[in-house]
Design a protein around this motif. Structure first.
Motif, PDB file in Angstrom:
ATOM      1  N   UNK A 160       0.820  -1.200   0.000  1.00 34.47           N
ATOM      2  CA  UNK A 160       0.000   0.000   0.000  1.00 34.47           C
ATOM      3  C   UNK A 160       0.860   1.258   0.000  1.00 34.47           C
ATOM      4  N   UNK A 161       2.072   1.174   0.564  1.00 37.11           N
ATOM      5  CA  UNK A 161       2.996   2.313   0.485  1.00 37.11           C
ATOM      6  C   UNK A 161       3.375   2.589  -0.968  1.00 37.11           C
ATOM      7  N   UNK A 162       3.620   1.506  -1.729  1.00 35.97           N
ATOM      8  CA  UNK A 162       3.948   1.688  -3.149  1.00 35.97           C
ATOM      9  C   UNK A 162       2.746   2.204  -3.927  1.00 35.97           C
ATOM     10  N   UNK A 163       1.564   1.731  -3.590  1.00 36.90           N
ATOM     11  CA  UNK A 163       0.357   2.210  -4.264  1.00 36.90           C
ATOM     12  C   UNK A 163       0.163   3.702  -4.006  1.00 36.90           C
ATOM     13  N   UNK A 164       0.401   4.128  -2.767  1.00 39.04           N
ATOM     14  CA  UNK A 164       0.266   5.544  -2.419  1.00 39.04           C
ATOM     15  C   UNK A 164       1.299   6.382  -3.174  1.00 39.04           C
ATOM     16  N   UNK A 165       2.515   5.866  -3.288  1.00 40.35           N
ATOM     17  CA  UNK A 165       3.576   6.559  -4.039  1.00 40.35           C
ATOM     18  C   UNK A 165       3.162   6.754  -5.495  1.00 40.35           C
ATOM     19  N   UNK A 166       2.633   5.710  -6.098  1.00 43.04           N
ATOM     20  CA  UNK A 166       2.240   5.794  -7.504  1.00 43.04           C
ATOM     21  C   UNK A 166       1.067   6.748  -7.700  1.00 43.04           C
ATOM     22  N   UNK A 167       0.158   6.782  -6.718  1.00 39.95           N
ATOM     23  CA  UNK A 167      -1.012   7.649  -6.830  1.00 39.95           C
ATOM     24  C   UNK A 167      -0.645   9.117  -6.673  1.00 39.95           C
ATOM     25  N   UNK A 168       0.218   9.422  -5.706  1.00 36.42           N
ATOM     26  CA  UNK A 168       0.545  10.825  -5.407  1.00 36.42           C
ATOM     27  C   UNK A 168       1.685  11.369  -6.261  1.00 36.42           C
ATOM     28  N   UNK A 170       4.740  11.051  -5.350  1.00 34.87           N
ATOM     29  CA  UNK A 170       5.784  11.402  -4.385  1.00 34.87           C
ATOM     30  C   UNK A 170       6.259  10.134  -3.683  1.00 34.87           C
ATOM     31  N   UNK A 171       7.528  10.139  -3.267  1.00 33.34           N
ATOM     32  CA  UNK A 171       7.991   9.024  -2.442  1.00 33.34           C
ATOM     33  C   UNK A 171       7.167   8.991  -1.163  1.00 33.34           C
ATOM     34  N   UNK A 172       6.994   7.789  -0.606  1.00 37.33           N
ATOM     35  CA  UNK A 172       6.056   7.607   0.494  1.00 37.33           C
ATOM     36  C   UNK A 172       6.750   6.916   1.664  1.00 37.33           C
ATOM     37  N   UNK A 173       6.604   7.494   2.852  1.00 38.30           N
ATOM     38  CA  UNK A 173       7.125   6.873   4.073  1.00 38.30           C
ATOM     39  C   UNK A 173       5.952   6.393   4.904  1.00 38.30           C
ATOM     40  N   UNK A 174       5.927   5.098   5.180  1.00 41.67           N
ATOM     41  CA  UNK A 174       4.854   4.547   5.999  1.00 41.67           C
ATOM     42  C   UNK A 174       5.398   4.122   7.354  1.00 41.67           C
ATOM     43  N   UNK A 175       4.578   4.255   8.381  1.00 34.39           N
ATOM     44  CA  UNK A 175       4.980   3.950   9.755  1.00 34.39           C
ATOM     45  C   UNK A 175       4.003   2.963  10.372  1.00 34.39           C
ATOM     46  N   UNK A 178       3.398  -0.370  17.650  1.00 31.07           N
ATOM     47  CA  UNK A 178       2.949  -1.602  18.287  1.00 31.07           C
ATOM     48  C   UNK A 178       2.767  -1.414  19.790  1.00 31.07           C
ATOM     49  N   UNK A 179       2.158  -2.397  20.474  1.00 28.55           N
ATOM     50  CA  UNK A 179       1.912  -2.243  21.907  1.00 28.55           C
ATOM     51  C   UNK A 179       3.151  -1.967  22.744  1.00 28.55           C
ATOM     52  N   UNK A 180       4.335  -2.431  22.296  1.00 26.64           N
ATOM     53  CA  UNK A 180       5.554  -2.169  23.066  1.00 26.64           C
ATOM     54  C   UNK A 180       6.103  -0.761  22.817  1.00 26.64           C
ATOM     55  N   UNK A 181       5.345   0.067  22.068  1.00 26.69           N
ATOM     56  CA  UNK A 181       5.650   1.476  21.783  1.00 26.69           C
ATOM     57  C   UNK A 181       6.735   1.647  20.723  1.00 26.69           C
ATOM     58  N   UNK A 182       7.187   0.567  20.121  1.00 25.65           N
ATOM     59  CA  UNK A 182       8.157   0.705  19.042  1.00 25.65           C
ATOM     60  C   UNK A 182       7.473   1.302  17.812  1.00 25.65           C
ATOM     61  N   UNK A 183       8.260   2.031  17.027  1.00 26.00           N
ATOM     62  CA  UNK A 183       7.780   2.642  15.790  1.00 26.00           C
ATOM     63  C   UNK A 183       8.764   2.281  14.678  1.00 26.00           C
ATOM     64  N   UNK A 184       8.247   1.710  13.584  1.00 20.44           N
ATOM     65  CA  UNK A 184       9.067   1.353  12.430  1.00 20.44           C
ATOM     66  C   UNK A 184       8.652   2.200  11.241  1.00 20.44           C
ATOM     67  N   UNK A 185       9.600   2.430  10.327  1.00 18.64           N
ATOM     68  CA  UNK A 185       9.280   3.160   9.098  1.00 18.64           C
ATOM     69  C   UNK A 185       9.801   2.416   7.883  1.00 18.64           C
ATOM     70  N   UNK A 186       9.160   2.668   6.742  1.00 16.85           N
ATOM     71  CA  UNK A 186       9.608   2.149   5.448  1.00 16.85           C
ATOM     72  C   UNK A 186       9.439   3.256   4.428  1.00 16.85           C
ATOM     73  N   UNK A 187      10.532   3.618   3.757  1.00 13.90           N
ATOM     74  CA  UNK A 187      10.548   4.721   2.798  1.00 13.90           C
ATOM     75  C   UNK A 187      10.744   4.145   1.402  1.00 13.90           C
ATOM     76  N   UNK A 188       9.765   4.354   0.514  1.00 10.94           N
ATOM     77  CA  UNK A 188       9.887   3.811  -0.845  1.00 10.94           C
ATOM     78  C   UNK A 188      11.093   4.394  -1.572  1.00 10.94           C
ATOM     79  N   UNK A 189      11.503   5.601  -1.200  1.00 10.36           N
ATOM     80  CA  UNK A 189      12.623   6.239  -1.871  1.00 10.36           C
ATOM     81  C   UNK A 189      13.965   5.564  -1.627  1.00 10.36           C
TER      82      UNK A 189
END
Length: 211
Positions: A160-168, A170-175, A178-189
């Motif tokens: 869905x990050x790639x779909x959003x990139x293609x639609x907009x 612009x490169x897309x960063x998705x986050x 989780x319950x342990x409060x960790x935050x992960x990111x993935x940047x299509x760029x």
């Protein structure tokens, strides 16, 4: 099948089945924290839970909407602190899209499907329903959603990050948080090309731990 990639939609484990359609036709259950079943085969969708999660999410986002963010990761961490407790309370994924409005990053409206997350089934959130509150949806640069378990991005999260990139356009960063409060990111760029079917596991190596 999965939700249309063109919409930037997202489901945690991908597939939508007749089970969801059937669940949506049922009368809403009285969702009370602590009474949600932990294991099930079918997805239960509760419109009341969706409405409550979105309303409480918007309340939790009030202070964030008053701030100006020029750092995408900083915004994601603050959104995580606001929305993960909503996930934990109602056992349903919630999320927002992120927009670049005039050089500052802003979170869109909070959205939820009211799908009750239990072990062994699919739950997710349609991020395309999150709208830009202060500009065009074409200013889309990122997205954020919660997970019910301490894991990582699913294949459909990355798709869905790639779909959003293609639609907009612009490169897309998705986050994800989780319950342990960790935050992960993935940047299509950082990847350079849309992955083939066999590429997805390797693409998880490009995720970054923000917190």
């Amino acid at each position: 099948g999965t939700l249309s990639a063109a919409t930037g939609s997202k489901f945690a484990n991908g597939a939508i089945s007749g089970a969801i359609q059937g669940a949506m036709a049922k009368a809403p259950h009285e969702a009370v924290r602590g009474r949600v079943p932990r294991y099930a085969q079918d997805v239960e969708v509760d419109p009341r839970v969706a409405a409550l999660a979105m309303a409480e999410g918007e309340e939790a986002m009030k202070e964030i909407r008053l701030r100006r963010y020029d750092d995408l990761d900083r915004l994601a961490v603050d959104v995580a602190d606001a929305l993960q407790p909503i996930q934990n309370k109602w056992h349903t994924e919630v999320g927002v899209r992120i927009f670049n409005n005039g050089g500052f990053f802003e979170a869109g409206s909070v959205t939820s499907e009211g799908q009750i997350c239990v072990r062994g089934n699919t739950c997710g959130v349609n991020l395309a329903k999150s709208i830009n509150l202060n500009g065009s949806n074409r200013n889309l640069v990122g997205s954020f959603h919660t997970h019910p378990w301490n894991d990582t991005f699913s294949k459909s999260d990355l798709a869905s990050a790639w779909a959003a990139r293609n639609w907009s356009g612009r490169e897309h960063t998705t986050y994800v948080t989780m319950p342990d409060r960790s935050v992960l990111s993935f940047d299509t760029g950082l990847v350079g090309k849309i992955p083939g079917v066999s590429d997805w596991p390797g693409y998880l190596n490009h995720t970054k731990r923000v917190r």
